[in-house]
Design an enzyme around this catalytic site. Sequence first.
Site, PDB file in Angstrom:
ATOM      1  N   THR A 119       0.865  -1.181   0.000  1.00 57.03           N
ATOM      2  CA  THR A 119       0.000   0.000   0.000  1.00 57.03           C
ATOM      3  C   THR A 119       0.901   1.231   0.000  1.00 57.03           C
ATOM      4  O   THR A 119       1.646   1.452   0.959  1.00 57.03           O
ATOM      5  CB  THR A 119      -0.899  -0.009   1.252  1.00 57.03           C
ATOM      6  N   LEU A 149      -6.210  -8.416   0.647  1.00 51.25           N
ATOM      7  CA  LEU A 149      -6.416  -9.606   1.500  1.00 51.25           C
ATOM      8  C   LEU A 149      -6.533  -9.218   2.965  1.00 51.25           C
ATOM      9  O   LEU A 149      -6.023  -8.182   3.392  1.00 51.25           O
ATOM     10  CB  LEU A 149      -5.288 -10.628   1.305  1.00 51.25           C
ATOM     11  N   CYS A 259      -2.814  -2.151   8.798  1.00 49.86           N
ATOM     12  CA  CYS A 259      -3.324  -1.420   7.633  1.00 49.86           C
ATOM     13  C   CYS A 259      -4.234  -0.243   7.968  1.00 49.86           C
ATOM     14  O   CYS A 259      -3.904   0.898   7.652  1.00 49.86           O
ATOM     15  CB  CYS A 259      -4.050  -2.391   6.710  1.00 49.86           C
TER      16      CYS A 259
HETATM   17  P1  NAD Z   1       5.486  -7.321   6.617  1.00 55.45           P
HETATM   18  O1  NAD Z   1       6.220  -6.382   7.483  1.00 55.45           O
HETATM   19  O2  NAD Z   1       4.835  -8.527   7.200  1.00 55.45           O
HETATM   20  O3  NAD Z   1       6.466  -7.842   5.460  1.00 55.45           O
HETATM   21  C1  NAD Z   1       7.356  -7.040   4.770  1.00 55.45           C
HETATM   22  C2  NAD Z   1       8.587  -7.885   4.432  1.00 55.45           C
HETATM   23  O4  NAD Z   1       9.440  -7.157   3.552  1.00 55.45           O
HETATM   24  C3  NAD Z   1       9.435  -8.228   5.647  1.00 55.45           C
HETATM   25  O5  NAD Z   1       9.619  -9.640   5.712  1.00 55.45           O
HETATM   26  C4  NAD Z   1      10.774  -7.501   5.389  1.00 55.45           C
HETATM   27  O6  NAD Z   1      11.881  -8.204   5.912  1.00 55.45           O
HETATM   28  C5  NAD Z   1      10.793  -7.449   3.889  1.00 55.45           C
HETATM   29  N1  NAD Z   1      11.658  -6.417   3.293  1.00 55.45           N
HETATM   30  C6  NAD Z   1      11.723  -5.093   3.604  1.00 55.45           C
HETATM   31  N2  NAD Z   1      12.617  -4.481   2.812  1.00 55.45           N
HETATM   32  C7  NAD Z   1      13.105  -5.411   1.973  1.00 55.45           C
HETATM   33  C8  NAD Z   1      14.056  -5.385   0.903  1.00 55.45           C
HETATM   34  N3  NAD Z   1      14.658  -4.260   0.533  1.00 55.45           N
HETATM   35  N4  NAD Z   1      14.337  -6.537   0.281  1.00 55.45           N
HETATM   36  C9  NAD Z   1      13.728  -7.670   0.636  1.00 55.45           C
HETATM   37  N5  NAD Z   1      12.814  -7.757   1.617  1.00 55.45           N
HETATM   38  C10 NAD Z   1      12.509  -6.645   2.288  1.00 55.45           C
HETATM   39  O7  NAD Z   1       4.419  -6.438   5.842  1.00 55.45           O
HETATM   40  P2  NAD Z   1       2.980  -6.894   5.304  1.00 55.45           P
HETATM   41  O8  NAD Z   1       1.995  -6.924   6.392  1.00 55.45           O
HETATM   42  O9  NAD Z   1       3.142  -8.084   4.422  1.00 55.45           O
HETATM   43  O10 NAD Z   1       2.622  -5.624   4.396  1.00 55.45           O
HETATM   44  C11 NAD Z   1       3.306  -5.359   3.185  1.00 55.45           C
HETATM   45  C12 NAD Z   1       2.550  -4.269   2.453  1.00 55.45           C
HETATM   46  O11 NAD Z   1       1.249  -4.739   2.080  1.00 55.45           O
HETATM   47  C13 NAD Z   1       2.303  -2.992   3.253  1.00 55.45           C
HETATM   48  O12 NAD Z   1       2.359  -1.908   2.385  1.00 55.45           O
HETATM   49  C14 NAD Z   1       0.898  -3.161   3.773  1.00 55.45           C
HETATM   50  O13 NAD Z   1       0.271  -1.946   4.030  1.00 55.45           O
HETATM   51  C15 NAD Z   1       0.241  -3.878   2.603  1.00 55.45           C
HETATM   52  N6  NAD Z   1      -0.927  -4.698   2.960  1.00 55.45           N
HETATM   53  C16 NAD Z   1      -0.893  -5.454   4.082  1.00 55.45           C
HETATM   54  C17 NAD Z   1      -1.994  -6.275   4.381  1.00 55.45           C
HETATM   55  C18 NAD Z   1      -1.989  -7.112   5.628  1.00 55.45           C
HETATM   56  O14 NAD Z   1      -3.056  -7.616   5.977  1.00 55.45           O
HETATM   57  N7  NAD Z   1      -0.869  -7.296   6.304  1.00 55.45           N
HETATM   58  C19 NAD Z   1      -3.091  -6.305   3.523  1.00 55.45           C
HETATM   59  C20 NAD Z   1      -3.075  -5.524   2.367  1.00 55.45           C
HETATM   60  C21 NAD Z   1      -1.972  -4.719   2.085  1.00 55.45           C
END
Ligand code: NAD
Length: 434
Positions: A119, A149, A259
């Site tokens: 996002t 999701l 989120c």
């Molecule tokens: P998260 O923190 O669980 O996962 C992010 C991952 O990215 C981590 O494992 C981190 O180590 C990795 N990372 C960061 N920088 C990196 C790099 N340069 N190279 C490789 N890996 C790297 O985050 P999330 O909950 O999966 O959310 C991710 C995105 O999706 C956010 O923008 C969030 O707003 C969006 N989102 C989340 C959800 C949810 O329910 N969690 C739902 C829809 C959208």
Amino acid sequence: MKIAVVGTGYVGLVAGVCFADAGHEVTCIDNNEEKINMLLNNEVPIYEPGLRDVLLRSKSRLKFSTDIKEAIENNDIIFSAVGTPEGADGKPVMDFTENVAKSVCQYANRKKYLVLKSTVPIGTAKNLKTLCEKESKHEVEIVSNPEFLREGVALTDFLKPDRVVVGCSTEKAQALMYEVYEAFLNSKDQMLFMDNASAEMCKYAANSFLATKISFINELALLADEVGADINQVRRGFTSDNRINPSFFQPGLGYGGSCFPKDVKALVKKGEEHDIPMRVVRAVEEANDYQKIILHKRLLNHFGDLKNKTIAVWGLAFKPSTDDVREAPSLKLIEKLVQAGAIVNAYDPVAGPNAQKACAKDFNLVDDAYSVLKNADALVIVTEWNEFKKPDFDKLKQNLKSPIIFDGRNIFDQNKMKDLGFEYYNMGRLALNH
Ligand code: NAD
């Protein structure tokens, strides 16, 4: 197709595993070595029901690695699913996304598609396009593909999406994205193509609207308590109108998670940049902050003083079926209770260790739902895990010092609770003052 997914968190891992399940060859990248090592050993670093099963059955098409260079060189479609957490100024931190874009620029050996699944603030695709034009020898096309999701049911949401939003500017990108998602779609119409900024804004619109529904019903429930109405009846009455979709109208302790809080804030910030005050969502946020500590106020009202009171807490995750405690109402509530001198003993089926790490105050983590009640002056229900919904009420009563329950999720029938001899407080169902 060959796809790379950067970031193996709640979104990236689910996306990568589901893409592999659909027959694609997927390389999942994370810079957290511990996570990658776990995945290489078939261990899933997050709690998400069913994820390990799908991972195991798709294993032959899945690679896990920390080597982003190799992944970019060998794949033309690179999804970025890295975190965009809230920064100190309320805006999302974009460093992780920008680092991925810079890596794509650095290692691109031919045209690449960078698909933003995270996002990201409205305007990000445009900014990254400029960055890539400056930094990459090869063309990098930015595609916006926000994810909708929900944790806890992430697999169903990903495998059977209501819609897939794609913002891009070329027919080639549209065709590629359709091919990526085709296996999950019932019809082509579920794929909504638009420009990048509109796609980015869709995500903020959806989350802010859902947050609005939550704050709206929460405030109505507070008022219902005062005026002697039953929020369940009110909801039944006003949502039996085909203009009003009844889902997401359950009163509770405010929205949390990674989120809604940050996305609502980000929309406010984006509005400020353009002199649009975003009054509605600002009020949504304010109502939510109040809601998160409402049970602290109610406990104070009941006991007068919380010093040395023992409070048992059921549920720490921000919602059931996840171990995620980011912005969870439990954390704010526990902080308030401990500050007021209470002893907090808490139980959650999976989120306990995460909550202990995230909470600013110390509390006791107990590993079963009944032991946590021992000598407690009251039970507070914060997360509506299924295992809490049909408890052994005799055992509950025996373990509590006094049979008092503050139910922040309305999981019990209040008449039954009265018959069983509990003092039962809930959200908006006549019990408090009438
Ligand atoms: P998260 O923190 O669980 O996962 C992010 C991952 O990215 C981590 O494992 C981190 O180590 C990795 N990372 C960061 N920088 C990196 C790099 N340069 N190279 C490789 N890996 C790297 O985050 P999330 O909950 O999966 O959310 C991710 C995105 O999706 C956010 O923008 C969030 O707003 C969006 N989102 C989340 C959800 C949810 O329910 N969690 C739902 C829809 C959208």
